[in-house]
Design a protein around this motif. Structure first.
Motif, PDB file in Angstrom:
ATOM      1  N   UNK A   1       0.797  -1.228   0.000  1.00 48.77           N
ATOM      2  CA  UNK A   1       0.000   0.000   0.000  1.00 48.77           C
ATOM      3  C   UNK A   1       0.831   1.280   0.000  1.00 48.77           C
ATOM      4  N   UNK A   2       1.830   1.289   0.869  1.00 51.44           N
ATOM      5  CA  UNK A   2       2.574   2.545   1.038  1.00 51.44           C
ATOM      6  C   UNK A   2       3.616   2.765  -0.046  1.00 51.44           C
ATOM      7  N   UNK A   3       4.085   1.687  -0.652  1.00 49.41           N
ATOM      8  CA  UNK A   3       5.154   1.825  -1.651  1.00 49.41           C
ATOM      9  C   UNK A   3       6.515   1.971  -0.995  1.00 49.41           C
TER      10      UNK A   3
ATOM     11  N   UNK B   1       8.469   3.868  -4.843  1.00 49.44           N
ATOM     12  CA  UNK B   1       7.293   4.744  -4.726  1.00 49.44           C
ATOM     13  C   UNK B   1       6.590   4.908  -6.062  1.00 49.44           C
ATOM     14  N   UNK B   2       7.378   5.189  -7.110  1.00 50.26           N
ATOM     15  CA  UNK B   2       6.775   5.414  -8.428  1.00 50.26           C
ATOM     16  C   UNK B   2       6.116   4.153  -8.966  1.00 50.26           C
TER      17      UNK B   2
ATOM     18  N   UNK C   1       4.783   1.816  -7.232  1.00 52.17           N
ATOM     19  CA  UNK C   1       3.527   1.640  -6.491  1.00 52.17           C
ATOM     20  C   UNK C   1       2.471   2.612  -7.006  1.00 52.17           C
ATOM     21  N   UNK C   2       2.914   3.847  -7.313  1.00 52.78           N
ATOM     22  CA  UNK C   2       1.970   4.839  -7.840  1.00 52.78           C
ATOM     23  C   UNK C   2       1.399   4.364  -9.177  1.00 52.78           C
TER      24      UNK C   2
ATOM     25  N   UNK D   1      -6.552   1.077 -10.069  1.00 52.38           N
ATOM     26  CA  UNK D   1      -7.693   1.940  -9.780  1.00 52.38           C
ATOM     27  C   UNK D   1      -8.489   2.230 -11.050  1.00 52.38           C
TER      28      UNK D   1
ATOM     29  N   UNK E   1      -0.977   1.498  -8.489  1.00 48.08           N
ATOM     30  CA  UNK E   1      -2.232   2.005  -7.907  1.00 48.08           C
ATOM     31  C   UNK E   1      -3.089   2.627  -8.996  1.00 48.08           C
ATOM     32  N   UNK E   2      -2.438   3.427  -9.857  1.00 48.97           N
ATOM     33  CA  UNK E   2      -3.177   4.123 -10.909  1.00 48.97           C
ATOM     34  C   UNK E   2      -3.855   3.121 -11.852  1.00 48.97           C
TER      35      UNK E   2
END
Lengths: 277, 161
Positions: A159-161, A180-181, A183-184, A191, A187-188
Protein backbone atom coordinates in the motif's frame (compact mmCIF):
# COMPACT_ATOMS: atom_id res chain seq x y z
CA UNK A 1 20.58 97.48 -76.53
CA UNK A 2 24.05 96.39 -75.60
CA UNK A 3 23.02 95.95 -72.00
CA UNK A 4 20.05 93.77 -73.01
CA UNK A 5 21.96 91.42 -75.43
CA UNK A 6 24.90 90.77 -73.17
CA UNK A 7 23.44 87.98 -71.07
CA UNK A 8 22.23 86.17 -74.21
CA UNK A 9 25.69 86.24 -75.63
CA UNK A 10 27.10 84.98 -72.37
CA UNK A 11 24.66 82.07 -72.37
CA UNK A 12 25.52 81.14 -75.89
CA UNK A 13 29.17 81.33 -75.16
CA UNK A 14 28.74 79.25 -72.03
CA UNK A 15 26.81 76.56 -73.92
CA UNK A 16 29.47 76.44 -76.61
CA UNK A 17 32.17 76.19 -74.00
CA UNK A 18 30.31 73.34 -72.27
CA UNK A 19 29.91 71.56 -75.58
CA UNK A 20 33.58 71.77 -76.21
CA UNK A 21 34.64 70.81 -72.71
CA UNK A 22 32.11 68.07 -72.03
CA UNK A 23 32.00 66.54 -75.46
CA UNK A 24 34.20 63.65 -74.52
CA UNK A 25 32.34 63.02 -71.22
CA UNK A 26 28.99 63.07 -72.97
CA UNK A 27 30.18 60.56 -75.51
CA UNK A 28 31.35 58.26 -72.73
CA UNK A 29 28.06 58.72 -70.91
CA UNK A 30 26.16 57.79 -74.05
CA UNK A 31 28.31 54.70 -74.46
CA UNK A 32 27.65 53.73 -70.85
CA UNK A 33 23.91 54.28 -71.31
CA UNK A 34 23.99 52.05 -74.37
CA UNK A 35 25.71 49.32 -72.38
CA UNK A 36 23.26 49.67 -69.52
CA UNK A 37 20.23 49.66 -71.78
CA UNK A 38 21.34 46.63 -73.76
CA UNK A 39 21.10 43.43 -71.63
CA UNK A 40 23.56 41.57 -73.81
CA UNK A 41 26.22 44.19 -73.49
CA UNK A 42 25.54 44.55 -69.75
CA UNK A 43 25.86 40.78 -69.22
CA UNK A 44 29.10 40.77 -71.11
CA UNK A 45 30.52 43.36 -68.75
CA UNK A 46 28.99 42.25 -65.42
CA UNK A 47 28.92 38.46 -65.69
CA UNK A 48 32.68 37.96 -65.32
CA UNK A 49 32.61 40.04 -62.15
CA UNK A 50 29.70 38.09 -60.67
CA UNK A 51 31.37 34.81 -61.58
CA UNK A 52 34.57 35.98 -60.00
CA UNK A 53 32.71 36.90 -56.81
CA UNK A 54 30.83 33.61 -56.79
CA UNK A 55 34.08 31.72 -57.19
CA UNK A 56 35.49 33.63 -54.28
CA UNK A 57 32.43 32.83 -52.14
CA UNK A 58 32.51 29.16 -53.08
CA UNK A 59 36.12 28.95 -51.97
CA UNK A 60 35.87 31.19 -48.91
CA UNK A 61 32.28 30.91 -47.66
CA UNK A 62 32.99 28.64 -44.69
CA UNK A 63 35.86 30.86 -43.60
CA UNK A 64 34.12 34.19 -44.14
CA UNK A 65 30.64 33.37 -42.87
CA UNK A 66 31.07 30.37 -40.56
CA UNK A 67 30.60 32.33 -37.34
CA UNK A 68 27.54 34.20 -38.60
CA UNK A 69 25.87 31.06 -39.95
CA UNK A 70 26.65 29.11 -36.78
CA UNK A 71 25.13 31.87 -34.70
CA UNK A 72 21.97 31.99 -36.84
CA UNK A 73 21.57 28.19 -36.79
CA UNK A 74 22.12 28.03 -33.03
CA UNK A 75 19.56 30.77 -32.42
CA UNK A 76 17.01 29.10 -34.70
CA UNK A 77 17.56 25.71 -33.06
CA UNK A 78 17.21 27.18 -29.60
CA UNK A 79 14.07 29.07 -30.54
CA UNK A 80 12.38 26.16 -32.26
CA UNK A 81 13.76 23.25 -30.21
CA UNK A 82 10.39 21.50 -29.83
CA UNK A 83 9.54 21.86 -33.54
CA UNK A 84 12.98 20.54 -34.52
CA UNK A 85 12.57 17.58 -32.17
CA UNK A 86 9.11 16.85 -33.57
CA UNK A 87 10.56 16.78 -37.08
CA UNK A 88 13.61 14.73 -36.09
CA UNK A 89 11.86 12.21 -33.87
CA UNK A 90 10.28 10.04 -36.62
CA UNK A 91 13.47 10.24 -38.68
CA UNK A 92 15.60 9.16 -35.71
CA UNK A 93 13.10 6.40 -34.92
CA UNK A 94 13.40 5.04 -38.48
CA UNK A 95 17.20 5.23 -38.36
CA UNK A 96 17.34 3.42 -35.02
CA UNK A 97 14.90 0.76 -36.24
CA UNK A 98 16.97 0.28 -39.40
CA UNK A 99 20.17 0.04 -37.36
CA UNK A 100 18.67 -2.51 -34.95
CA UNK A 101 17.29 -4.61 -37.83
CA UNK A 102 20.71 -4.56 -39.45
CA UNK A 103 22.44 -5.55 -36.21
CA UNK A 104 19.97 -8.39 -35.68
CA UNK A 105 20.61 -9.65 -39.18
CA UNK A 106 24.38 -9.57 -38.56
CA UNK A 107 23.93 -11.42 -35.28
CA UNK A 108 21.69 -14.02 -36.93
CA UNK A 109 24.26 -14.54 -39.67
CA UNK A 110 27.00 -15.02 -37.09
CA UNK A 111 24.85 -17.51 -35.19
CA UNK A 112 24.03 -19.46 -38.36
CA UNK A 113 27.74 -19.63 -39.17
CA UNK A 114 28.51 -20.85 -35.66
CA UNK A 115 25.77 -23.47 -35.78
CA UNK A 116 26.93 -24.81 -39.14
CA UNK A 117 30.61 -24.97 -38.31
CA UNK A 118 30.69 -26.20 -34.72
CA UNK A 119 31.18 -29.86 -33.82
CA UNK A 120 31.72 -29.44 -30.09
CA UNK A 121 29.85 -31.42 -27.41
CA UNK A 122 27.89 -28.28 -26.58
CA UNK A 123 26.78 -28.00 -30.20
CA UNK A 124 25.79 -31.68 -30.29
CA UNK A 125 23.72 -31.20 -27.12
CA UNK A 126 22.06 -28.20 -28.71
CA UNK A 127 21.32 -30.18 -31.86
CA UNK A 128 19.72 -32.99 -29.83
CA UNK A 129 17.69 -30.47 -27.83
CA UNK A 130 16.58 -28.85 -31.05
CA UNK A 131 15.43 -32.20 -32.50
CA UNK A 132 13.59 -33.27 -29.34
CA UNK A 133 11.95 -29.93 -28.63
CA UNK A 134 11.26 -29.12 -32.27
CA UNK A 135 12.82 -25.68 -31.80
CA UNK A 136 15.02 -24.08 -34.44
CA UNK A 137 18.67 -24.40 -33.39
CA UNK A 138 19.34 -20.74 -34.20
CA UNK A 139 16.56 -19.77 -31.76
CA UNK A 140 18.23 -21.87 -29.06
CA UNK A 141 21.55 -20.10 -29.61
CA UNK A 142 19.77 -16.73 -29.68
CA UNK A 143 18.05 -17.43 -26.35
CA UNK A 144 21.44 -18.31 -24.83
CA UNK A 145 22.99 -15.08 -26.16
CA UNK A 146 20.12 -12.74 -25.26
CA UNK A 147 19.17 -14.31 -21.90
CA UNK A 148 17.42 -12.28 -19.21
CA UNK A 149 19.54 -10.33 -16.73
CA UNK A 150 18.17 -9.17 -13.39
CA UNK A 151 19.22 -5.52 -13.14
CA UNK A 152 17.29 -4.59 -10.00
CA UNK A 153 15.03 -6.40 -7.58
CA UNK A 154 12.78 -4.82 -4.98
CA UNK A 155 10.50 -6.00 -2.22
CA UNK A 156 7.92 -3.23 -1.77
CA UNK A 157 5.19 -2.73 0.82
CA UNK A 158 1.96 -3.05 -1.14
CA UNK A 159 0.00 0.00 0.00
CA UNK A 160 2.57 2.54 1.04
CA UNK A 161 5.15 1.83 -1.65
CA UNK A 162 7.89 1.86 1.01
CA UNK A 163 10.93 -0.21 0.18
CA UNK A 164 11.36 -3.34 2.31
CA UNK A 165 14.54 -4.51 0.62
CA UNK A 166 16.42 -4.27 -2.64
CA UNK A 167 19.43 -5.47 -4.58
CA UNK A 168 20.96 -4.05 -7.70
CA UNK A 169 23.49 -5.07 -10.32
CA UNK A 170 24.71 -1.53 -10.92
CA UNK A 171 23.29 0.70 -8.14
CA UNK A 172 22.45 3.56 -10.46
CA UNK A 173 19.06 4.79 -9.29
CA UNK A 174 17.37 5.90 -6.09
CA UNK A 175 15.59 2.73 -5.10
CA UNK A 176 13.18 4.40 -2.61
CA UNK A 177 11.89 6.68 -5.36
CA UNK A 178 11.58 3.82 -7.86
CA UNK A 179 9.64 1.79 -5.30
CA UNK A 180 7.29 4.74 -4.73
CA UNK A 181 6.78 5.41 -8.43
CA UNK A 182 6.17 1.72 -9.20
CA UNK A 183 3.53 1.64 -6.49
CA UNK A 184 1.97 4.84 -7.84
CA UNK A 185 1.80 3.32 -11.34
CA UNK A 186 0.35 0.08 -9.96
CA UNK A 187 -2.23 2.00 -7.91
CA UNK A 188 -3.18 4.12 -10.91
CA UNK A 189 -3.62 1.16 -13.26
CA UNK A 190 -5.46 -1.00 -10.74
CA UNK A 191 -7.69 1.94 -9.78
CA UNK A 192 -8.39 2.89 -13.38
CA UNK A 193 -9.57 -0.59 -14.38
CA UNK A 194 -11.32 -1.20 -11.03
CA UNK A 195 -10.72 -4.94 -11.02
CA UNK A 196 -10.36 -5.70 -7.34
CA UNK A 197 -8.89 -9.16 -7.69
CA UNK A 198 -6.43 -8.32 -10.46
CA UNK A 199 -2.96 -6.85 -10.18
CA UNK A 200 -0.49 -5.24 -12.52
CA UNK A 201 2.05 -7.94 -13.40
CA UNK A 202 4.25 -6.54 -16.16
CA UNK A 203 5.62 -3.18 -17.24
CA UNK A 204 7.82 -2.85 -20.31
CA UNK A 205 10.04 0.12 -21.06
CA UNK A 206 12.25 -0.13 -24.13
CA UNK A 207 14.46 -3.16 -23.64
CA UNK A 208 13.63 -3.29 -19.90
CA UNK A 209 10.85 -5.36 -18.44
CA UNK A 210 9.51 -5.11 -14.92
CA UNK A 211 8.18 -8.43 -13.71
CA UNK A 212 5.86 -8.05 -10.71
CA UNK A 213 4.87 -10.82 -8.35
CA UNK A 214 2.11 -9.82 -5.94
CA UNK A 215 1.58 -11.02 -2.38
CA UNK A 216 -0.88 -9.98 0.30
CA UNK A 217 1.05 -7.19 2.00
CA UNK A 218 3.97 -6.68 -0.36
CA UNK A 219 5.03 -7.27 -3.93
CA UNK A 220 8.32 -8.11 -5.61
CA UNK A 221 9.39 -6.15 -8.67
CA UNK A 222 12.20 -7.50 -10.84
CA UNK A 223 13.72 -5.14 -13.41
CA UNK A 224 15.21 -7.19 -16.25
CA UNK A 225 17.03 -6.62 -19.48
CA UNK A 226 17.25 -9.11 -22.34
CA UNK A 227 14.43 -11.30 -23.57
CA UNK A 228 12.30 -13.34 -21.21
CA UNK A 229 10.55 -16.40 -22.60
CA UNK A 230 7.39 -17.83 -21.07
CA UNK A 231 9.43 -20.71 -19.64
CA UNK A 232 11.97 -18.34 -18.07
CA UNK A 233 9.14 -16.26 -16.73
CA UNK A 234 7.65 -19.32 -15.01
CA UNK A 235 11.08 -20.26 -13.64
CA UNK A 236 11.54 -16.76 -12.24
CA UNK A 237 8.11 -16.88 -10.64
CA UNK A 238 9.03 -20.17 -8.94
CA UNK A 239 12.36 -18.74 -7.74
CA UNK A 240 10.53 -15.73 -6.27
CA UNK A 241 8.02 -17.98 -4.51
CA UNK A 242 10.83 -20.10 -3.04
CA UNK A 243 12.61 -16.96 -1.88
CA UNK A 244 9.42 -15.65 -0.28
CA UNK A 245 8.76 -18.93 1.52
CA UNK A 246 12.29 -19.20 2.86
CA UNK A 247 13.13 -15.59 3.64
CA UNK A 248 10.06 -13.37 3.91
CA UNK A 249 7.37 -15.34 5.69
CA UNK A 250 9.40 -15.48 8.91
CA UNK A 251 9.68 -11.70 9.18
CA UNK A 252 6.97 -10.34 11.43
CA UNK A 253 8.24 -6.85 12.16
CA UNK A 254 9.62 -4.53 9.49
CA UNK A 255 12.46 -2.53 10.98
CA UNK A 256 15.90 -1.47 9.71
CA UNK A 257 17.38 -4.87 10.63
CA UNK A 258 14.67 -6.68 8.64
CA UNK A 259 15.20 -4.40 5.65
CA UNK A 260 18.93 -5.09 5.70
CA UNK A 261 18.30 -8.82 5.98
CA UNK A 262 15.90 -8.83 3.00
CA UNK A 263 18.33 -6.78 0.89
CA UNK A 264 21.22 -9.08 1.69
CA UNK A 265 19.16 -12.17 0.83
CA UNK A 266 17.92 -10.63 -2.44
CA UNK A 267 21.52 -10.04 -3.38
CA UNK A 268 22.50 -13.59 -2.42
CA UNK A 269 19.63 -15.24 -4.32
CA UNK A 270 19.31 -13.10 -7.45
CA UNK A 271 22.20 -10.70 -8.09
CA UNK A 272 25.35 -12.43 -6.86
CA UNK A 273 24.86 -15.60 -8.96
CA UNK A 274 24.82 -13.42 -12.10
CA UNK A 275 28.10 -11.76 -11.07
CA UNK A 276 29.65 -15.17 -10.61
CA UNK A 277 28.63 -16.37 -14.09
CA UNK B 1 16.41 5.14 9.22
CA UNK B 2 12.60 5.29 9.30
CA UNK B 3 10.77 5.95 6.05
CA UNK B 4 7.32 7.57 5.96
CA UNK B 5 4.94 8.15 3.08
CA UNK B 6 3.56 11.68 2.91
CA UNK B 7 0.90 12.87 0.46
CA UNK B 8 0.83 16.42 -0.93
CA UNK B 9 -2.73 17.19 -1.92
CA UNK B 10 -5.13 20.08 -2.58
CA UNK B 11 -6.82 21.84 -5.47
CA UNK B 12 -4.99 22.38 -8.77
CA UNK B 13 -2.60 25.31 -9.11
CA UNK B 14 -2.15 25.86 -5.37
CA UNK B 15 1.60 25.21 -5.54
CA UNK B 16 1.98 21.62 -4.37
CA UNK B 17 4.64 20.83 -6.96
CA UNK B 18 6.36 24.15 -6.26
CA UNK B 19 6.51 23.33 -2.54
CA UNK B 20 7.78 19.85 -3.44
CA UNK B 21 10.48 21.29 -5.74
CA UNK B 22 11.44 24.01 -3.26
CA UNK B 23 11.78 21.43 -0.47
CA UNK B 24 13.59 18.75 -2.50
CA UNK B 25 15.70 20.82 -4.90
CA UNK B 26 15.54 24.37 -3.39
CA UNK B 27 14.27 25.78 -6.69
CA UNK B 28 11.19 27.60 -7.97
CA UNK B 29 9.82 28.15 -11.46
CA UNK B 30 7.16 30.63 -12.55
CA UNK B 31 6.04 28.26 -15.30
CA UNK B 32 2.87 26.39 -14.41
CA UNK B 33 2.94 22.75 -15.49
CA UNK B 34 0.03 20.72 -14.23
CA UNK B 35 0.99 17.44 -12.54
CA UNK B 36 -0.19 14.33 -14.34
CA UNK B 37 -0.85 11.41 -12.00
CA UNK B 38 1.74 11.36 -9.25
CA UNK B 39 5.37 12.26 -8.80
CA UNK B 40 7.34 10.62 -6.01
CA UNK B 41 10.53 11.87 -4.45
CA UNK B 42 12.24 11.69 -1.10
CA UNK B 43 14.17 13.82 1.31
CA UNK B 44 15.80 12.99 4.58
CA UNK B 45 14.89 15.28 7.49
CA UNK B 46 16.92 15.40 10.66
CA UNK B 47 14.91 15.55 13.86
CA UNK B 48 17.21 15.92 16.86
CA UNK B 49 19.68 13.09 16.58
CA UNK B 50 17.34 10.97 14.46
CA UNK B 51 16.75 10.95 10.74
CA UNK B 52 13.51 10.34 8.88
CA UNK B 53 13.17 9.69 5.18
CA UNK B 54 10.08 11.42 3.81
CA UNK B 55 8.70 9.76 0.68
CA UNK B 56 6.64 12.58 -0.78
CA UNK B 57 3.83 11.80 -3.22
CA UNK B 58 2.94 14.92 -5.16
CA UNK B 59 -0.57 14.20 -6.43
CA UNK B 60 -2.34 15.91 -9.35
CA UNK B 61 -4.67 18.58 -7.98
CA UNK B 62 -8.42 18.02 -7.82
CA UNK B 63 -11.13 20.50 -6.91
CA UNK B 64 -12.42 18.16 -4.19
CA UNK B 65 -10.49 15.40 -2.44
CA UNK B 66 -13.02 12.66 -3.13
CA UNK B 67 -11.88 12.78 -6.78
CA UNK B 68 -8.32 11.68 -5.87
CA UNK B 69 -7.84 7.88 -6.19
CA UNK B 70 -8.06 6.53 -2.65
CA UNK B 71 -5.29 3.99 -3.33
CA UNK B 72 -2.76 6.85 -3.36
CA UNK B 73 -3.46 7.46 0.34
CA UNK B 74 -3.01 3.83 1.41
CA UNK B 75 -0.13 3.34 3.81
CA UNK B 76 0.50 7.09 4.17
CA UNK B 77 1.61 8.44 7.53
CA UNK B 78 0.96 12.09 6.79
CA UNK B 79 -0.91 14.43 4.47
CA UNK B 80 -0.01 17.99 3.53
CA UNK B 81 -3.20 19.73 2.39
CA UNK B 82 -2.30 22.84 0.44
CA UNK B 83 -4.55 25.77 -0.51
CA UNK B 84 -3.86 29.05 -2.27
CA UNK B 85 -4.21 32.11 -0.01
CA UNK B 86 -5.11 34.24 -3.06
CA UNK B 87 -7.89 31.98 -4.47
CA UNK B 88 -10.94 31.44 -2.23
CA UNK B 89 -12.11 28.61 -4.52
CA UNK B 90 -9.17 26.52 -3.29
CA UNK B 91 -10.32 26.68 0.35
CA UNK B 92 -14.07 26.83 -0.17
CA UNK B 93 -14.46 23.08 0.54
CA UNK B 94 -11.65 22.84 3.08
CA UNK B 95 -13.77 21.52 5.96
CA UNK B 96 -15.37 18.77 3.84
CA UNK B 97 -11.97 17.89 2.35
CA UNK B 98 -10.24 17.66 5.74
CA UNK B 99 -13.01 15.50 7.21
CA UNK B 100 -12.78 13.23 4.18
CA UNK B 101 -8.99 12.93 4.59
CA UNK B 102 -9.32 12.24 8.34
CA UNK B 103 -11.67 9.35 7.50
CA UNK B 104 -9.20 8.03 4.94
CA UNK B 105 -6.26 8.25 7.27
CA UNK B 106 -7.47 7.79 10.85
CA UNK B 107 -4.73 8.80 13.28
CA UNK B 108 -2.57 10.17 10.48
CA UNK B 109 -0.98 13.58 10.63
CA UNK B 110 -2.61 16.26 8.48
CA UNK B 111 -0.95 19.62 7.93
CA UNK B 112 -3.06 22.43 6.48
CA UNK B 113 -0.91 24.85 4.53
CA UNK B 114 -1.79 28.24 3.02
CA UNK B 115 0.62 28.81 0.17
CA UNK B 116 1.62 31.88 -1.91
CA UNK B 117 2.01 34.12 1.14
CA UNK B 118 4.36 36.36 -0.86
CA UNK B 119 1.31 37.59 -2.82
CA UNK B 120 -0.79 38.76 0.15
CA UNK B 121 -0.38 41.00 3.19
CA UNK B 122 -0.30 39.78 6.80
CA UNK B 123 -3.78 41.30 7.31
CA UNK B 124 -5.17 39.34 4.37
CA UNK B 125 -3.59 36.13 5.72
CA UNK B 126 -5.23 36.71 9.10
CA UNK B 127 -8.57 37.41 7.41
CA UNK B 128 -8.37 34.14 5.44
CA UNK B 129 -7.38 32.16 8.56
CA UNK B 130 -10.27 33.66 10.54
CA UNK B 131 -12.74 32.83 7.80
CA UNK B 132 -11.86 29.10 7.91
CA UNK B 133 -13.48 26.57 10.22
CA UNK B 134 -10.27 24.49 10.40
CA UNK B 135 -6.96 25.67 11.83
CA UNK B 136 -4.22 26.53 9.34
CA UNK B 137 -0.93 25.01 10.53
CA UNK B 138 1.44 27.16 8.54
CA UNK B 139 1.53 29.67 5.69
CA UNK B 140 4.29 29.31 3.11
CA UNK B 141 5.75 30.77 -0.03
CA UNK B 142 7.12 28.18 -2.43
CA UNK B 143 8.49 31.11 -4.44
CA UNK B 144 10.65 32.67 -1.75
CA UNK B 145 11.04 29.44 0.21
CA UNK B 146 9.61 31.07 3.35
CA UNK B 147 8.51 28.47 5.93
CA UNK B 148 8.87 25.59 3.44
CA UNK B 149 11.58 23.70 5.31
CA UNK B 150 9.84 24.58 8.62
CA UNK B 151 6.70 22.86 7.31
CA UNK B 152 8.49 19.59 6.56
CA UNK B 153 10.61 19.84 9.68
CA UNK B 154 7.43 20.10 11.78
CA UNK B 155 5.93 17.21 9.86
CA UNK B 156 9.05 15.09 10.42
CA UNK B 157 8.95 15.86 14.15
CA UNK B 158 5.26 14.91 14.38
CA UNK B 159 5.85 11.69 12.43
CA UNK B 160 8.72 10.59 14.66
CA UNK B 161 6.99 11.64 17.87
Amino acid sequence: MTRINKPLDDDLLMRKLKNVLLKEDREQLMQLKEVLDDPNQLSEKVNPLIEQRLDFLKKNFPKEYRLVVNQIVEERLRGFQDEVLNIMYPVLGKMIRKYITHQFQLMKDRIDTTVRSTFSIEALKRKLKSVFLGVNESDLVMSQIDGPVIEEIYVIQRNSGLLLGSASLNNTIDQDVIAGMLTAIKSFVEDAFQRESEDLERIQYGSYKIFIQNYHSYYIAVVMSGSLSAKESDALSTRLSNFTDKELTQISNIDNEAIQHISSKLNEYFVQPQRNN
Amino acid sequence: MTSKKVILTGSFGVGKTSLFNQFIYARFSDRYLTTIGVKVNKKVVKVGDREISLLLWDIAGEVTQDKVPTSYFLGASGIVYVFDLTRPLTYKNIETDINYLKDLLPGGIIKIVGNKKDLVSEEQIEAVKNSLSVPVNITTSAKTGENVSDLFQELGTDLIG
